[in-house]
Design an enzyme around this catalytic site. Sequence first.
Site, PDB file in Angstrom:
ATOM      1  CG  HIS A 166    -113.259  -8.720  10.322  1.00 48.67           C
ATOM      2  ND1 HIS A 166    -112.687  -8.655  11.574  1.00 48.67           N
ATOM      3  CD2 HIS A 166    -113.962  -7.574  10.173  1.00 48.67           C
ATOM      4  CE1 HIS A 166    -113.034  -7.517  12.153  1.00 48.67           C
ATOM      5  NE2 HIS A 166    -113.791  -6.843  11.328  1.00 48.67           N
ATOM      6  CG  ASP A 405     -91.045   5.780   5.939  1.00 53.23           C
ATOM      7  OD1 ASP A 405     -90.952   5.201   4.837  1.00 53.23           O
ATOM      8  OD2 ASP A 405     -90.266   6.675   6.304  1.00 53.23           O
TER       9      ASP A 405
END
Length: 463
Positions: A166, A405
């Site tokens: 992070h 996808d």
Amino acid sequence: MPQIRHICTSIVCPTRHNNESTHRIELTPWDLRLLQLEHIQKGLLFHKSADKEVNENLIQHLKASLSCTLNIFYPLAGRLSLVENEDNTTCFYINCNGVGAHFVHAAADGVRVADILDPVYIPDEIVDNFFSMNLVRNYEGISKPLLVAQVTELVDGIFIGCSINHAVMDGTSFWHFFNTWSEISRSGSDHDKVASQISTSSTPVFGRQFLDGLIDLPVHIPFSQLQIPEKLVPHTTSSSNYIQRVFHFPKEKVAALKAKANAEMSTNSISSLQALMAHLWRATTVTRSTKHDLTTDQEITYRVVVGLRQRMDPPLPEQYSGNALLGIPVKSTAADLLHRGLGWAALQLNKAIASITAEETKKYLEDWVKSPTFLSNTRGDSAAIWSSNSLLTGSSPRFDVYGNDFGWGRPLAVRSGAADKRSGMLTVFPGAEEGSVDFEVCLLPEILQAMGDDAEFLEAVLT
């Protein structure tokens, strides 16, 4: 309890040497203040492909497409490095040395997609193990990979979970990376060609030139490497006594909440997300009042993580890769939340978020350099990001989650890992249907169970 079986871990490097990847990328105050926290962990659940050949070649295909993605997001194949200065200060930076990200192949024997989606509460004992790097702090990126992608095979599904340091990326950059990887994956076998096309149209921006004239880089942290265990390693940890549930807000319910909040305050400035957060703020306060003897004069803090790219002057590009966010505390007494209504609570959130101007943002950066502070997830710590009565919302319903996808269909659901997870965290995602919104709500068991019985709260939820 189902066991996640580790099959193998591979090192994945970029497919080509990039001259730009030899340089170092400085960490900004927005990055450095996160060194003590854990990684971003988000992942997607898919059905398995109906194509047998796709399933047989899946792992090799995903590794190859990840390798090409690292040509674009080359810092994720590096490590954090630090320099000790003569004045006993330390500088952290991203060393783009190309040593590689990690790719973990695992299997959840006997676990089906329905075992993840059907229970009322998220089966944390399964989902948490879909991610690597649990309990690893961001400063450990000196020796550990900045990205670990774990692909876990279920009986009838696939879970792709990414753990990213992070201190290197925020949620906007995280999903930019994920979107790029899925686009390269679904392109077929010519990954390099697609990666080349993507890198010219939507390339991440790693430069820190926007800080020129504002603060000096690298930023000097006021302790030496030997003091890191004392300064950055938490001495205590918070309880993990929480459960999680996803509340789905359909498009028409979101619109109704927004209209109600604006009508109550005779305004049109309250956003859909602000109305939803106010709805959750009030609902958690109601249940905490009945279950935890929360008194009406107690202060409740809702910390909202606000993106700063468009709040800078001039604005940062959306493709800026790094952290550009700030947690804004919004405070109210329990009595005001319970009695003043949805619109009032939403307007408090609206005003606090609107108060973050370009000047405020610049001042924060300048002040941080003079007196660095590091966010903590430990209760009782003066820099803790929440307390027992507080809430925290991160992520965004604008992220492109369901467009990922990889070549065999859209994802069924998004889930986050255990990193920095505490009671009071309300993580927002777009819903699977356009205009809908999901909140992954993490609370103490008695509080979350009571919310599930709250008829007023559930009016806005698809049950």
